[in-house]
Design a protein around this motif. Structure first.
Motif, PDB file in Angstrom:
ATOM      1  N   MET A 130       1.031  -1.215  -0.020  1.00 44.90           N
ATOM      2  CA  MET A 130      -0.065   0.004   0.093  1.00 44.90           C
ATOM      3  C   MET A 130       1.077   1.185   0.190  1.00 44.90           C
ATOM      4  SD  MET A 130      -3.226  -1.034  -0.157  1.00 44.90           S
ATOM      5  CE  MET A 130      -4.180   0.342   0.455  1.00 44.90           C
ATOM      6  N   VAL A 131       1.548   1.230  -1.205  1.00 48.52           N
ATOM      7  CA  VAL A 131       2.426   2.488  -1.130  1.00 48.52           C
ATOM      8  C   VAL A 131       2.036   3.383  -2.362  1.00 48.52           C
ATOM      9  CG1 VAL A 131       4.543   1.366  -0.248  1.00 48.52           C
ATOM     10  CG2 VAL A 131       4.342   1.518  -2.568  1.00 48.52           C
ATOM     11  N   GLN A 132       2.720   4.681  -2.357  1.00 40.19           N
ATOM     12  CA  GLN A 132       2.103   5.464  -3.362  1.00 40.19           C
ATOM     13  C   GLN A 132       2.822   5.007  -4.892  1.00 40.19           C
ATOM     14  OE1 GLN A 132       2.338   9.629  -2.457  1.00 40.19           O
ATOM     15  NE2 GLN A 132       0.752   9.401  -4.054  1.00 40.19           N
ATOM     16  N   ALA A 133       1.624   4.896  -5.713  1.00 39.79           N
ATOM     17  CA  ALA A 133       1.983   4.152  -7.216  1.00 39.79           C
ATOM     18  C   ALA A 133       3.123   4.954  -7.584  1.00 39.79           C
ATOM     19  CB  ALA A 133       0.631   4.630  -7.916  1.00 39.79           C
ATOM     20  N   GLY A 134       3.879   4.194  -8.280  1.00 37.49           N
ATOM     21  CA  GLY A 134       5.091   4.604  -9.014  1.00 37.49           C
ATOM     22  C   GLY A 134       6.400   3.819  -8.762  1.00 37.49           C
ATOM     23  N   LYS A 135       7.455   4.723  -8.605  1.00 38.42           N
ATOM     24  CA  LYS A 135       8.581   3.981  -8.393  1.00 38.42           C
ATOM     25  C   LYS A 135       8.791   3.124  -7.059  1.00 38.42           C
ATOM     26  CE  LYS A 135      12.095   6.554 -11.119  1.00 38.42           C
ATOM     27  NZ  LYS A 135      11.668   7.943 -11.395  1.00 38.42           N
ATOM     28  N   GLY A 136       8.239   3.758  -5.949  1.00 34.83           N
ATOM     29  CA  GLY A 136       8.061   3.255  -4.781  1.00 34.83           C
ATOM     30  C   GLY A 136       7.386   1.604  -4.692  1.00 34.83           C
ATOM     31  N   THR A 137       6.360   1.525  -5.614  1.00 33.17           N
ATOM     32  CA  THR A 137       6.095   0.040  -5.762  1.00 33.17           C
ATOM     33  C   THR A 137       6.874  -0.600  -6.393  1.00 33.17           C
ATOM     34  OG1 THR A 137       3.962   1.359  -6.435  1.00 33.17           O
ATOM     35  CG2 THR A 137       3.976  -0.893  -6.979  1.00 33.17           C
ATOM     36  N   ASP A 138       7.561  -0.209  -7.309  1.00 32.61           N
ATOM     37  CA  ASP A 138       8.728  -1.066  -8.028  1.00 32.61           C
ATOM     38  C   ASP A 138       9.609  -1.468  -6.977  1.00 32.61           C
ATOM     39  OD1 ASP A 138       7.975  -1.781 -10.650  1.00 32.61           O
ATOM     40  OD2 ASP A 138       8.450   0.543 -11.155  1.00 32.61           O
ATOM     41  N   ALA A 139      10.412  -0.521  -6.161  1.00 29.13           N
ATOM     42  CA  ALA A 139      11.119  -0.807  -5.184  1.00 29.13           C
ATOM     43  C   ALA A 139      10.661  -2.012  -4.245  1.00 29.13           C
ATOM     44  CB  ALA A 139      11.594   0.323  -4.457  1.00 29.13           C
ATOM     45  N   VAL A 140       9.276  -1.561  -3.625  1.00 30.66           N
ATOM     46  CA  VAL A 140       9.100  -2.623  -2.737  1.00 30.66           C
ATOM     47  C   VAL A 140       8.899  -4.114  -3.565  1.00 30.66           C
ATOM     48  CG1 VAL A 140       7.017  -3.522  -1.069  1.00 30.66           C
ATOM     49  CG2 VAL A 140       7.593  -0.942  -1.496  1.00 30.66           C
ATOM     50  N   ILE A 141       8.250  -4.087  -4.687  1.00 30.99           N
ATOM     51  CA  ILE A 141       7.989  -5.551  -5.472  1.00 30.99           C
ATOM     52  C   ILE A 141       9.476  -6.243  -5.697  1.00 30.99           C
ATOM     53  CG2 ILE A 141       7.648  -6.550  -7.598  1.00 30.99           C
ATOM     54  CD1 ILE A 141       5.473  -4.185  -8.031  1.00 30.99           C
ATOM     55  N   ASP A 142      10.789  -5.244  -5.812  1.00 27.92           N
ATOM     56  CA  ASP A 142      11.964  -5.961  -5.901  1.00 27.92           C
ATOM     57  C   ASP A 142      12.440  -6.708  -4.741  1.00 27.92           C
ATOM     58  OD1 ASP A 142      12.068  -5.222  -8.699  1.00 27.92           O
ATOM     59  OD2 ASP A 142      13.378  -3.498  -8.315  1.00 27.92           O
ATOM     60  N   GLN A 143      12.173  -5.732  -3.613  1.00 29.19           N
ATOM     61  CA  GLN A 143      12.642  -6.505  -2.338  1.00 29.19           C
ATOM     62  C   GLN A 143      11.939  -7.803  -2.122  1.00 29.19           C
ATOM     63  OE1 GLN A 143      11.786  -2.790   0.091  1.00 29.19           O
ATOM     64  NE2 GLN A 143      13.937  -3.130   0.720  1.00 29.19           N
ATOM     65  N   LEU A 144      10.561  -7.771  -2.180  1.00 30.23           N
ATOM     66  CA  LEU A 144       9.749  -8.757  -1.955  1.00 30.23           C
ATOM     67  C   LEU A 144      10.007  -9.922  -2.726  1.00 30.23           C
ATOM     68  CD1 LEU A 144       6.240  -7.215  -1.014  1.00 30.23           C
ATOM     69  CD2 LEU A 144       7.947  -8.307   0.510  1.00 30.23           C
ATOM     70  N   THR A 145      10.328  -9.763  -4.213  1.00 30.76           N
ATOM     71  CA  THR A 145      10.529 -10.715  -4.987  1.00 30.76           C
ATOM     72  C   THR A 145      11.642 -11.385  -4.626  1.00 30.76           C
ATOM     73  OG1 THR A 145       9.387  -9.306  -6.814  1.00 30.76           O
ATOM     74  CG2 THR A 145      10.800 -11.267  -7.580  1.00 30.76           C
ATOM     75  N   GLN A 146      12.778 -10.598  -4.149  1.00 28.02           N
ATOM     76  CA  GLN A 146      14.144 -11.441  -3.779  1.00 28.02           C
ATOM     77  C   GLN A 146      13.683 -12.544  -2.578  1.00 28.02           C
ATOM     78  OE1 GLN A 146      16.965  -8.148  -3.481  1.00 28.02           O
ATOM     79  NE2 GLN A 146      16.393  -7.496  -5.535  1.00 28.02           N
ATOM     80  N   LEU A 147      12.988 -11.953  -1.681  1.00 31.90           N
ATOM     81  CA  LEU A 147      12.721 -12.580  -0.217  1.00 31.90           C
ATOM     82  C   LEU A 147      11.639 -13.834  -0.442  1.00 31.90           C
ATOM     83  CD1 LEU A 147      13.249  -9.514   1.780  1.00 31.90           C
ATOM     84  CD2 LEU A 147      14.875 -11.447   1.758  1.00 31.90           C
ATOM     85  N   PHE A 148      10.617 -13.394  -1.323  1.00 32.84           N
ATOM     86  CA  PHE A 148       9.705 -14.452  -1.600  1.00 32.84           C
ATOM     87  C   PHE A 148      10.161 -15.740  -2.247  1.00 32.84           C
ATOM     88  CE2 PHE A 148       5.132 -12.464  -0.591  1.00 32.84           C
ATOM     89  CZ  PHE A 148       5.412 -11.879   0.629  1.00 32.84           C
ATOM     90  N   GLU A 149       9.320 -16.692  -2.191  1.00 31.46           N
ATOM     91  CA  GLU A 149       9.598 -17.904  -2.982  1.00 31.46           C
ATOM     92  C   GLU A 149       8.391 -18.421  -3.955  1.00 31.46           C
ATOM     93  OE1 GLU A 149       9.447 -20.838   0.226  1.00 31.46           O
ATOM     94  OE2 GLU A 149      11.604 -20.220   0.881  1.00 31.46           O
ATOM     95  N   PRO A 150       8.479 -19.304  -4.698  1.00 31.41           N
ATOM     96  CA  PRO A 150       7.557 -19.544  -5.880  1.00 31.41           C
ATOM     97  C   PRO A 150       6.106 -19.908  -5.036  1.00 31.41           C
ATOM     98  CG  PRO A 150       9.359 -20.417  -6.444  1.00 31.41           C
ATOM     99  CD  PRO A 150       9.855 -19.909  -5.199  1.00 31.41           C
TER     100      PRO A 150
END
Ligand code: 6PG
Length: 485
Positions: free
Chosen positions: A79-99
């Motif tokens: 739930m972050v402001q749409a835009g670059k902030g969203t991409d940054a959080v997605i990148d972080q989570l993608t690195q830590l999450f699993e399939p």
């Protein structure tokens, strides 16, 4: 704050500004949910924890700990402001999450960004769901309308959680799996476009009544409150009455008179119009609402135009009650146009992007929680349930009858607007759209002739098959041609 390494939460929220905090509290208030929370700056997390100990949040200072606090399949709503902030959080989570884990973007993302993000995240085996969430701060807390896209597989896990926090309308939760990848954010974008049109139409109605009858904002609040008991019943009409009734504590004047008359926007209305233009869908009511905000926000041009003449003839409303009733009907008819155009845009977007969007289901999830929630969404739902592949919402029997009952009043209001010099761009463009659609013949034939004249763009004939071109610079005879559109 306690750091945790034991996975206890079934859902997490990243981004704890007002919308995120409220959504997290909503989730925490439902049976069976344990909610993990994380915010980039820890102050917001601490405030939330200290103000809402009852929520039993599991909070983390580091995103690694947040991820570790989630049960598998991990589900986190961003739930972050749409835009670059969203991409940054997605990148972080993608690195830590699993399939198999699920990342949900609950912000107002542009649907093409969602399509891009979903594609990229899917390659890692993680699910990405763009979910439109409408209802503002209160909706997030008490029950929003939720428009999730993404895969059907992700929705199996996510659906029950979202259903538990969504608004409920006539016994049904205001959430449905709208379609794959960006479908949810697409539908949320169109929701916002309709929201713009609805707000502009209400504003035009207020302006005409105020300047036509001399009623005060508080008296007009009574008019809107009355309207809210009939077919116009909706959240936006309800809050309009509240805003108009508000008195400014500092000056004692109606608040509406001390607010600067320049409307802002965060961009979703502009996206709706841009997208509709690309799809070739005339969303003229929505576009006029966006343009009206733009016009209001150019004080230098308004100043330059302020001495331009208005109508030479005086304009007077003889019968105030009759005029107000005409405005009510004009608002109703124009509102039907805005929804009809919005649903057209959804249908065209679904065609273009291969989404199987159930328009009836969309109208149902807009009945509660969202900003455009309105009584008449039930009639839209009925229209799509009677004829699932309805070509034109405003021509469905219920709405056709409403238009028939409103159109004379609508015309009188548009005439009054032109005569009085009170701008009503959304009323008048909606009426032109209606008349354009019902016309037997349109001057588009002349446009085709002009296009053929200067660019050999060709035309079709009413009396047979084929494509033709007139030799305008030659002997002006007609020849067969290849369709060049
Ligand atoms: C909603 C609203 C919301 C919207 C803001 C402001 O559905 O809850 O549509 O998402 O973004 O209220 O929108 P504007 O700043 O563009 O008017």
């Amino acid at each position: 704050m306690t750091e945790t390494t034991t996975a206890k939460a079934n859902i997490g929220v990243v981004g704890l500004a007002v919308m995120g905090s409220n959504l997290a509290r909503n989730l925490a208030s439902r049976d069976g949910n344990t909610v993990a929370v994380y915010n980039r700056s820890v102050e917001k997390t601490n405030t939330l924890l200290s103000e809402h100990p009852e929520a039993g949040f599991i909070a983390s200072e580091k995103i690694e700990d947040f991820v570790a606090s989630l049960q598998k399949p991990r589900t986190a709503i961003i739930m972050v402001q749409a835009g670059k902030g969203t991409d940054a959080v997605i990148d972080q989570l993608t690195q830590l999450f699993e399939p198999g884990d699920i990342i949900v973007d609950g912000g107002n993302a542009l649907f093409t960004d969602t399509i891009r993000r979903e594609k990229a995240v899917r390659e890692t085996g993680i699910n990405f769901v763009g979910a439109g969430i409408s209802g503002g701060e209160e909706g997030a807390l008490k029950g929003p309308s939720i428009m999730p896209g993404g895969s059907a597989e992700a929705y199996e896990t996510l659906g029950p959680i979202l259903s538990s926090i969504a608004a409920v309308a006539e016994g049904e939760p205001c959430v449905t799996h709208v379609g794959t990848d960006g479908a949810g954010h697409f539908v949320k974008m169109i929701h916002n476009g309709i929201e713009y049109a609805d707000m502009q139409l209400i504003a035009e109605a207020y302006d005409l009544i105020r300047r036509g009858t001399g009623k005060s904002p508080a008296e007009i609040a009574d008019v809107f409150a009355e309207w809210n008991r009939g077919e116009l019943e909706s959240y936006l009409i309800e809050i309009t009455a509240e805003v108009l009734r508000q008195v400014d504590a500092k000056t004692g004047k109606p608040l509406v008179d001390v607010i600067v008359d320049q409307a802002g926007s965060k961009g979703t209305g502009v996206w709706t119009v841009q997208t509709a233009l690309n799809l070739g869908v005339p969303v003229s009511g929505i576009a006029e609402a966006v343009f009206a905000r733009g016009l209001s926000s150019h004080p230098e041009q308004r100043e330059a135009a302020s001495d331009l003449p208005g109508p030479s003839d005086a304009w007077r409303v003889e019968d105030h009650d009759a005029f107000i009733e005409d405005v009510r009907l004009a608002l109703y008819a124009s509102k039907i146009v805005a929804y009809s155009q919005g649903f057209d845009a959804i249908a065209a977007g679904a065609d273009e992007h291969g989404w199987n969007i159930d328009l009836g289901a969309v109208s149902k999830i807009w009945r509660g929680g969202c900003i455009i929630r309105a009584q008449f969404l039930n009639r839209i739902a009925d229209s799509y349930s009677d004829v699932p592949d309805l070509k034109l919402l405003l021509a469905a029997p219920y709405f056709a009858e409403a238009m028939a009952g409103a159109q004379d009043a609508w015309r009188r209001v548009v005439v009054a607007s032109a005569q009085s010099g009170i701008p009503a761009p959304a009323f008048s463009s909606s009426l032109s759209y209606y008349d354009g659609l019902r016309a037997d013949r349109l001057p588009a034939a002349l446009v085709q002739g002009q296009r053929d004249f200067f660019g050999a763009h060709t035309y079709k004939r009413v009396d047979g098959e084929g494509t033709f071109h007139t030799l305008w610079s030659g002997d002006r005879s007609e020849i067969q041609a290849t369709d060049s559109h």
